[in-house]
Structures are given as structure tokens and as C-alpha cells.
Design an enzyme around this catalytic site. Structure first.
Site, mmCIF file in Angstrom:
data_model
loop_
_atom_site.group_PDB
_atom_site.id
_atom_site.type_symbol
_atom_site.label_atom_id
_atom_site.label_comp_id
_atom_site.label_asym_id
_atom_site.label_seq_id
_atom_site.Cartn_x
_atom_site.Cartn_y
_atom_site.Cartn_z
ATOM 1 N N HIS A 1 1.014 -1.271 0.112
ATOM 2 C CA HIS A 1 -0.517 0.690 -0.370
ATOM 3 C C HIS A 1 0.582 1.566 0.024
ATOM 4 O O HIS A 1 1.085 1.692 0.950
ATOM 5 C CB HIS A 1 -0.522 -0.136 1.078
ATOM 6 C CG HIS A 1 -1.681 -1.307 1.424
ATOM 7 N ND1 HIS A 1 -1.528 -2.053 1.712
ATOM 8 C CD2 HIS A 1 -3.162 -1.379 0.811
ATOM 9 C CE1 HIS A 1 -2.470 -3.248 1.367
ATOM 10 N NE2 HIS A 1 -3.685 -2.626 1.430
ATOM 11 N N LEU B 1 -8.781 -2.384 10.654
ATOM 12 C CA LEU B 1 -9.058 -1.223 10.611
ATOM 13 C C LEU B 1 -9.489 -0.877 12.396
ATOM 14 O O LEU B 1 -10.230 -1.460 12.694
ATOM 15 C CB LEU B 1 -9.569 -0.345 9.782
ATOM 16 C CG LEU B 1 -8.609 -0.991 8.644
ATOM 17 C CD1 LEU B 1 -9.284 0.013 7.467
ATOM 18 C CD2 LEU B 1 -7.563 0.094 8.607
ATOM 19 N N HIS C 1 -4.019 3.367 -3.386
ATOM 20 C CA HIS C 1 -4.287 3.017 -2.326
ATOM 21 C C HIS C 1 -3.774 1.669 -1.736
ATOM 22 O O HIS C 1 -2.775 1.281 -0.607
ATOM 23 C CB HIS C 1 -5.851 2.433 -1.621
ATOM 24 C CG HIS C 1 -6.256 1.964 -0.563
ATOM 25 N ND1 HIS C 1 -5.947 2.303 0.680
ATOM 26 C CD2 HIS C 1 -5.991 -0.051 -0.272
ATOM 27 C CE1 HIS C 1 -5.912 1.221 1.082
ATOM 28 N NE2 HIS C 1 -6.009 0.234 0.528
ATOM 29 N N GLU D 1 -17.630 -3.245 24.967
ATOM 30 C CA GLU D 1 -17.319 -4.953 24.581
ATOM 31 C C GLU D 1 -15.813 -5.393 24.360
ATOM 32 O O GLU D 1 -14.181 -4.910 24.534
ATOM 33 C CB GLU D 1 -17.593 -6.036 24.128
ATOM 34 C CG GLU D 1 -18.454 -6.334 25.633
ATOM 35 C CD GLU D 1 -20.126 -6.085 25.836
ATOM 36 O OE1 GLU D 1 -20.572 -5.193 24.952
ATOM 37 O OE2 GLU D 1 -20.752 -6.623 26.293
ATOM 38 N N HIS E 1 -28.739 -15.022 25.221
ATOM 39 C CA HIS E 1 -26.867 -14.961 26.441
ATOM 40 C C HIS E 1 -27.039 -15.965 26.432
ATOM 41 O O HIS E 1 -25.740 -16.088 27.470
ATOM 42 C CB HIS E 1 -27.946 -13.866 27.868
ATOM 43 C CG HIS E 1 -28.630 -12.920 27.255
ATOM 44 N ND1 HIS E 1 -29.383 -11.541 26.139
ATOM 45 C CD2 HIS E 1 -27.968 -11.543 28.142
ATOM 46 C CE1 HIS E 1 -29.179 -10.981 26.983
ATOM 47 N NE2 HIS E 1 -28.314 -10.636 28.016
ATOM 48 N N ARG F 1 -23.021 -18.435 36.027
ATOM 49 C CA ARG F 1 -24.369 -17.839 37.300
ATOM 50 C C ARG F 1 -24.639 -18.708 38.437
ATOM 51 O O ARG F 1 -24.978 -18.541 39.762
ATOM 52 C CB ARG F 1 -25.141 -17.662 36.930
ATOM 53 C CG ARG F 1 -26.173 -16.762 37.303
ATOM 54 C CD ARG F 1 -27.615 -16.007 36.291
ATOM 55 N NE ARG F 1 -28.455 -15.057 37.156
ATOM 56 C CZ ARG F 1 -29.727 -15.485 37.726
ATOM 57 N NH1 ARG F 1 -30.086 -17.340 37.085
ATOM 58 N NH2 ARG F 1 -30.414 -14.831 37.938
HETATM 59 C C1 LIG Z 1 -11.349 -4.494 9.593
HETATM 60 C C2 LIG Z 1 -10.811 -3.957 8.345
HETATM 61 N N1 LIG Z 1 -11.504 -4.401 7.504
HETATM 62 C C3 LIG Z 1 -11.155 -3.865 5.945
HETATM 63 C C4 LIG Z 1 -10.065 -4.012 6.019
HETATM 64 C C5 LIG Z 1 -9.095 -3.926 3.952
HETATM 65 N N2 LIG Z 1 -9.310 -2.333 4.872
HETATM 66 C C6 LIG Z 1 -7.462 -2.378 4.729
HETATM 67 S S1 LIG Z 1 -7.256 -0.882 3.933
HETATM 68 C C7 LIG Z 1 -8.491 -0.334 3.673
HETATM 69 C C8 LIG Z 1 -9.094 1.036 3.390
HETATM 70 C C9 LIG Z 1 -8.965 1.658 4.133
HETATM 71 O O1 LIG Z 1 -9.172 2.886 3.826
HETATM 72 P P1 LIG Z 1 -8.451 4.340 4.159
HETATM 73 O O2 LIG Z 1 -7.992 4.054 5.700
HETATM 74 O O3 LIG Z 1 -8.920 5.636 4.022
HETATM 75 O O4 LIG Z 1 -7.195 4.102 4.287
HETATM 76 P P2 LIG Z 1 -5.966 4.641 2.723
HETATM 77 O O5 LIG Z 1 -7.273 4.935 1.266
HETATM 78 O O6 LIG Z 1 -5.853 6.641 3.031
HETATM 79 O O7 LIG Z 1 -4.954 4.467 2.279
HETATM 80 C C10 LIG Z 1 -10.251 -1.909 3.839
HETATM 81 C C11 LIG Z 1 -11.501 -1.867 3.431
HETATM 82 C C12 LIG Z 1 -9.004 -4.415 6.960
HETATM 83 N N3 LIG Z 1 -7.881 -4.045 6.974
HETATM 84 N N4 LIG Z 1 -9.581 -4.549 8.236
#
Ligand SMILES: Cc1ncc(C[n+]2csc(CCOP(=O)(O)OP(=O)(O)O)c2C)c(N)n1
Length: 662
Positions: A29, A120, A260, A409, A471, A518
Site C-alpha cells: 500500500h 482497521l 491505495h 466490549e 444470552h 452464574r
Molecule cells: C476491519 C477491516 N476491514 C477491512 C479491511 C480491509 N481494508 C484495508 S485498507 C481498507 C480501506 C481503508 O481506507 P483508508 O483508511 O481511507 O486508507 P487509505 O485508503 O487512506 O490508505 C480496507 C477496507 C481491514 N484491513 N480491516
């Protein structure tokens, strides 16, 4: 060369290392490192308190690249600053087997990677925990020894993920003013422009939860520096919304999703070299710029020396305590306290729910282990995680030891990872086992990172009764046992609960989940054993005089049923054994001989557990009898549920007889 030109060339060094490494790896990336290079350059050369020669110095600032896909930003920075772990060869080996430079930053691969990121939003959640840990430690050891910032670089993706809401509201509530989050506001994610999917006003969103917010041009070094200064002076956590161009400098792809997550390609790279006036070969950083970076790398050496002096001036006891906690060693009195309590339990033989047992055990542990920090996701009275030693942490007072995480959580589990990674703290918390699903992504990362975090998860089966199938965990034991590196415990009584707590605390290189009931359970451990029987994962709890015709394996609350069945079978002259199985993982780690002896060679094998069968064939074989659940539970008093689903002594005895033809 003006200061601005120098800054731009230093930032370009990051950009081209990222471009070249991604190109060589044929994947990765480049867009984020190219866009965020200016922010990173200002932060790392002027502000971040980080000494590459002492990367684990406890009072360093933490930097978390929450947008982990931009890993080459971090690797480039560490190389440029002069980190031993990130040589140019490592950068050239980006994404290759065995390199430190994995696709996403992985904790433990090299110093300077403070946490594993990629999913993320997780990094943001971890950073909140790191900032909590800093405040807790500052309160205990004083500003002289603990006084650092936690910086985060988050992308649009991190802020879109739900976990960010839990993380930011917790941070805002706790007024974590040393937490500074850069939002790489480039308006682009994988599918294209962020505006096709989200129209949140992020600054208003953060401000609504008590954050200080600043917006800047993320390519203007003075604006970046000013923003950091303002953030450092704030009495609240700060969001710096930095407008950037993804893939900054790429002639046709900058500002688009094309940059990206794919190599730029030879033509675009050559165009970028022209546009940014970088006429150097791949991976070549001109010596004046490398020197400038290396000098920046020396910047914190003074701060580190000063800290060492202050540390040397502290009294012996404080120094020893600080070092012990940061090493992660348990205090000297721990083992004895556990044994003393175990002796008492052997005499008292109390009947109680294992969640109550855990509370009693925690009362002993928290007395001798001052670094435990408890908490619960708004279920304190149900999880029994609070003890007299753990007063609440409040926004204005971090002398307490208990965090009311609120109904968060996922944010809680991510913050706990950050607290453990920060060091000096053993975080434990509480929740309902059913909502381990809400913590699972962070628990998985704790296991991947080998972090000691302990999750007390109560209401562990249909035994919780009336709250019903929403639950009642059914598949959760199996799902948690499936996570590599996680130890899942299901203790059967208070003595096993004590032993499982001891094992969780002693397990320095991995997370634990304690599944607790419980409903009340009798004491099944009748005599004092100095050794920790649960450490074997499974052990013979009730034996037979003759070779066993029947072996009943069970965990947790179902041990009681196994015991009753054992009694009836024995009275009827059928030789039977009961094997308690508090942890599958610890059992697997035993010798082949031990495992074979516990499983036994012949006879009828029956497993009893109020969950699904998955995993139990290891003990009972394909042809064994499983007495448990095969679908969701129901809402009713718990005894009625055990009857309804046929998880009873009678069912076990009947199955044994049928198999034996007796
Ligand atoms: C929880 C999660 N869902 C999906 C992804 C796959 N993914 C990696 S980067 C990305 C897009 C992120 O966009 P942004 O934060 O704007 O990064 P940029 O394009 O600026 O590098 C996705 C969907 C991931 N790494 N984690």
C-alpha cells in the site's frame, strides 16, 4: 536548502522507500505513506520522544499506526531514524517470509512496532489503552518517571469501524489528554471516494464526545507542528484532522483509490520521481537526507539520559517495583498467597457460583498483585470483578484500579491489549461469555501478540437460565478454544477457579478467558494439593478402584453431573472415572504418555458439557457419547433447562448402561 525544502526531501525519503519496497514486493500500500509522510516527518523529527538505541525505554512516546496497511510508513521511519531492527535489507524484503517487514506491522517483529495493526480501528483502540496505562502509571510513579504521549495515525477506515466509537467515547470520557490522533483525511478508501459511503463530520463527532479537534493541511509542516503543540497543551484528547492527498506526488494516480493498495508501476514511479524532484535510484536515500534523519534519531537521547538520572535518584523500593512491573514478573508473595488460600478452601469446601468464587480469589490476588487493573463492560455486579482493593478510576483520579468500561466490549478488549502492550499493568475485565463475540477480534490479536490480558466471562451456559438463548453461550467454548495461543478455562469449583486464575496470571505470553457460572456449584476438590492440577489441562478427579469401564469427561458446571453419575455407576458396581477438563489447550501441551493415561485406552467414553460437541472427539473419539447442546438454548429456570436439553446425571448413566449393555 530552506527548512521547507529540507522537510520535503526528508518526507520524500519516506515516500520513495515505500514506493520502492511495494514495487519490489509486487504488493502493498504505497498511497498512505506517500500521503502521510509530511505528518510523520514532523512528528518523528520534532516531537516524538523515541530513542532508537533504547526502543523499549518505558517512558518513550508511543506511536501507533492504526492504519496498518500503510506499514511501509513505519518501516521507513524506523530505518531512517537508525533502528537496528530495520535495515535497508529488511525494507527490500518487505512482505517476504521471515522478514521483520511483514505486510502489516506485527508486534514482536522489531522494536518500534508498538502493536500489531491491520484490522482497521484496532490500533486506535489499543492506543486508548496505552494512554490509560500511561495515566495509571504516572499516578503511581509520578511525572518524573512516567510522562509520555500516545500518538496515533488513523485513516478513514479506522474511523468508520464501529470500534472507533467505543474507543473515542471512552478516551473522551476519561479525558486522556496525552492521546493525540492524526486522522489521515484523504477522502479515499478502496472502493473510491469516502463520500460514496460516509458523510460523517468527524470533527463534530469527536467534539461531541469531549475531544479537542484541530483541522490542518496535512502537507504543511508548520501547521502540523502547531497542531501538535496545541494538542500537547490540551486538557482533552485531540483529533488532528489532516487533509492529505493519498499517493502525494504520483502524477496520474494521486488522490485516487488506484494508489491505495497496489504498486505504482514503472511509468508512474518515474513520473513521481520527476514530480517530486527525486532523481535517485530505488532504495537510495541521499547521504545528506539520511544524515538529517539519523540526527533526528539522536534527538531523544538527552531526554532518555535525563530520565535515567531521575530513575537512578528514585528510592530503591520504587526502582525495584517499577522494574518488576515492567518486566511483568509477579510479586514475590503471590505463590504463597495462592497456596494459603487453597488450603483454606480445602477446609471450608464452599458451595458457590464460579463467578463468586472468582471474586473471592480476586480479593486474594488484588491484595498481593498491585498491578492488576480490573474492570467490566457495565456488568460489575454480574461479573464480580470488583474487589475492595480496586476503587474506580475516574476522569480526574487515576489512583483507582477499576475501570468502568461502559457497554463497550470491543473497545474494552482493544484497550486491554494496549494496556498490556504498554507494560507495567495486568489488565483483567468482565463481560458475559456470550459477548466474547464482541471482543473476539481483539482477543485474537492479544493471542497473536502474546499479551497477558485476562477476560472474566460469566454466565457461561444455559445455566444462566431465564435470560434465554440470546444470552446463553453454546458454540462459544469451541470458538474460543479455536483461537491459537488463547487459553480458555472452564473451572468446576472455587479451587479450580483459583488455580485457573493463577495460571492466567503466570501465563506471561498469552491471553486467557475464564468462563464462569452464574449458578452455584459445590466444591469438588476435597483435599489440598500443593501442585496446580488445572495446569495439566485435564486430570482425573475421581478414579475407580478397578480398570474403568466408563470415563466421564466434563468441564465447569457439568462436573457436578459427572460426579453424580460416577456415584451411581460406582454404587451399581460399574467402575467409572471422572476427568475434569478445565483447559483443552493446557492438556494438549502435556506429554503423550500423560494424555494417553488421562484419556484411557478402553471403556465407554462420555463427555458432558453444556455447549456443542465440537472438540470433544479428542477425548471421547468419534464413537463416544456426548451429552450437551446441539442447538440454541431457551428461556427458563436453569434446572428446567438442564432437564429439557437432557444434560443430566440420568442421561449420562443411561448412556453408560446402554453402551455397556448393562
Ligand atoms: C476491519 C477491516 N476491514 C477491512 C479491511 C480491509 N481494508 C484495508 S485498507 C481498507 C480501506 C481503508 O481506507 P483508508 O483508511 O481511507 O486508507 P487509505 O485508503 O487512506 O490508505 C480496507 C477496507 C481491514 N484491513 N480491516
Amino acid at each position: 536548502m530552506t527548512d521547507l525544502e529540507k522537510h520535503q526531501r526528508m518526507a520524500n525519503a519516506i515516500r520513495f522507500l515505500a514506493i520502492d519496497a511495494v514495487e519490489k514486493a509486487k504488493s502493498g500500500h504505497p498511497g498512505l505513506p506517500m500521503g502521510a509522510a509530511d505528518i510523520a516527518t514532523v512528528l518523528f523529527t520534532q516531537f516524538l520522544k523515541y530513542d532508537p538505541t533504547a526502543p523499549s525505554w518505558a517512558d518513550r512516546d508511543r506511536f501507533v499506526l492504526s492504519a496498518g496497511h500503510g506499514s511501509m510508513l513505519l518501516y521507513s521511519l524506523l530505518y531512517l531514524l537508525g533502528s537496528d531492527d530495520f535495515s535497508l535489507d529488511e525494507l527490500k524484503n518487505f512482505r517476504q517470509l521471515g522478514s521483520r517487514t511483514a505486510g502489516h506491522p506485527e508486534y514482536g517483529h522489531g522494536a518500534g512496532i508498538e502493536t500489531t495493526t491491520g484490522p482497521l480501528g484496532q490500533g486506535f483502540g489499543n492506543a486508548v489503552g496505552m494512554a490509560i496505562a500511561e495515566r495509571l502509571q504516572r499516578d503511581r510513579f509520578g511525572k518524573e518517571l512516567v510522562d509520555h504521549y500516545t500518538y496515533v495515525l488513523a485513516g478513514d477506515g479506522c474511523l468508520m469501524e464501529g470500534i472507533s466509537q467505543e474507543a473515542l467515547t471512552l478516551a473522551g470520557h476519561l479525558k486522556l489528554n496525552k492521546l493525540i490522533v492524526f486522522w489521515d483525511d484523504n477522502g479515499i478508501s478502496i472502493d473510491g471516494k469516502v463520500e460514496i459511503t460516509d458523510s460523517t463530520n468527524q470533527q463534530e463527532r469527536f467534539a461531541a464526545s469531549g475531544w479537542n479537534t484541530i483541522d490542518i493541511d496535512g502537507h504543511d509542516p508548520e501547521a502540523i507542528a502547531d497542531a501538535i503543540r496545541q494538542a500537547q497543551a490540551s486538557d482533552r484528547p485531540t483529533l488532528i484532522a489532516a487533509k492529505t492527498t493519498i499517493g502525494f506526488g504520483a502524477p496520474t494516480k494521486a488522490g485516487t483509490a488506484k494508489v491505495h493498495g497496489a504498486p505504482l508501476g514503472a511509468d508512474e514511479i518515474s513520473g513521481t520521481r520527476d514530480a517530486l524532484n527525486w532523481p535517485h535510484e530505488a532504495f537510495e536515500v541521499p547521504s545528506d537526507i539520511l544524515d538529517a534523519w539519523r540526527i533526528a534519531g539522536l534527538r531523544s537521547a538527552h531526554a532518555h539520559k535525563d530520565w535515567q538520572k531521575r530513575f537512578a535518584d528514585a528510592d530503591t523500593e520504587t526502582r525495584a517495583d517499577f522494574e518488576r512491573r515492567n518486566r511483568g514478573d509477579l510479586p514475590a508473595g503471590f505463590t504463597q498467597a495462592v497456596l494459603d488460600y487453597k488450603k483454606k478452601l480445602a477446609e471450608d469446601q464452599p458451595t458457590m457460583a464460579t463467578r463468586k468464587a472468582s471474586e473471592a480469589v480476586l480479593g486474594v490476588i488484588n491484595e498481593v498483585v498491585p498491578e492488576t487493573i480490573g474492570g467490566s463492560a457495565d456488568l460489575t455486579g454480574s461479573n464480580n470483578t470488583k474487589t475492595p482493593q480496586t476503587l474506580p478510576v475516574t476522569p480526574d483520579d487515576f489512583s483507582g484500579r477499576y475501570i468502568h468500561y461502559g457497554i463497550r466490549e470491543h473497545g474494552m478488549a482493544a484497550a486491554m491489549n494496549g494496556m498490556a502492550l504498554h507494560g507495567g499493568i495486568i489488565p483483567y475485565s468482565g463481560g458475559f461469555l456470550i459477548f466474547s463475540d464482541y471482543c473476539r477480534p481483539s482477543i485474537r490479536l492479544a493471542a497473536l501478540m502474546k499479551q497477558r490480558v485476562i477476560h472474566v466471562m460469566t454466565h457461561d451456559s444455559i445455566g444462566l437460565g431465564e435470560d434465554g438463548p440470546t444470552h446463553q453461550p453454546v458454540e462459544h467454548f469451541a470458538a474460543l478454544r479455536a483461537i491459537p495461543g488463547l487459553t480458555f478455562f472452564r473451572p468446576a469449583d472455587i479451587t479450580e477457579t483459583l488455580e485457573c486464575w493463577q495460571l492466567s496470571l503466570e501465563s506471561r505470553d498469552g491471553p486467557s478467558v475464564l468462563a464462569l457460572t452464574r449458578q452455584n456449584l459445590p466444591s469438588v476438590r476435597k483435599t489440598f494439593e500443593e501442585g496446580n492440577l488445572c495446569a495439566k489441562g485435564a486430570y482425573v478427579l475421581a478414579d475407580s478402584d478397578d480398570e474403568a469401564a466408563v470415563t466421564i469427561f466434563a468441564s465447569g458446571s457439568e462436573i457436578e453431573i459427572a460426579f453424580d453419575a460416577h456415584k451411581e455407576l460406582t454404587e451399581d458396581g460399574i467402575a467409572a472415572r471422572v476427568v475434569s477438563v478445565p483447559s483443552f489447550e493446557l492438556f494438549e501441551a502435556q506429554s503423550e504418555d500423560y494424555k494417553a493415561a488421562v484419556i484411557g485406552s478402553g471403556g465407554v467414553k462420555i463427555a458432558v458439557e453444556a455447549g456443542i460437541r465440537m472438540g470433544w472427539d479428542r477425548f471421547i473419539g468419534n464413537d463416544g457419547v456426548f451429552v450437551g447442546m446441539s442447538g440454541f438454548g431457551a428461556s427458563a429456570p436453569y434446572k428446567a433447562l438442564y432437564e429439557h436439553f437432557g444434560i443430566t446425571k440420568d442421561a449420562v448413566v443411561a448412556a453408560a448402561r446402554e453402551r455397556l449393555g448393562a
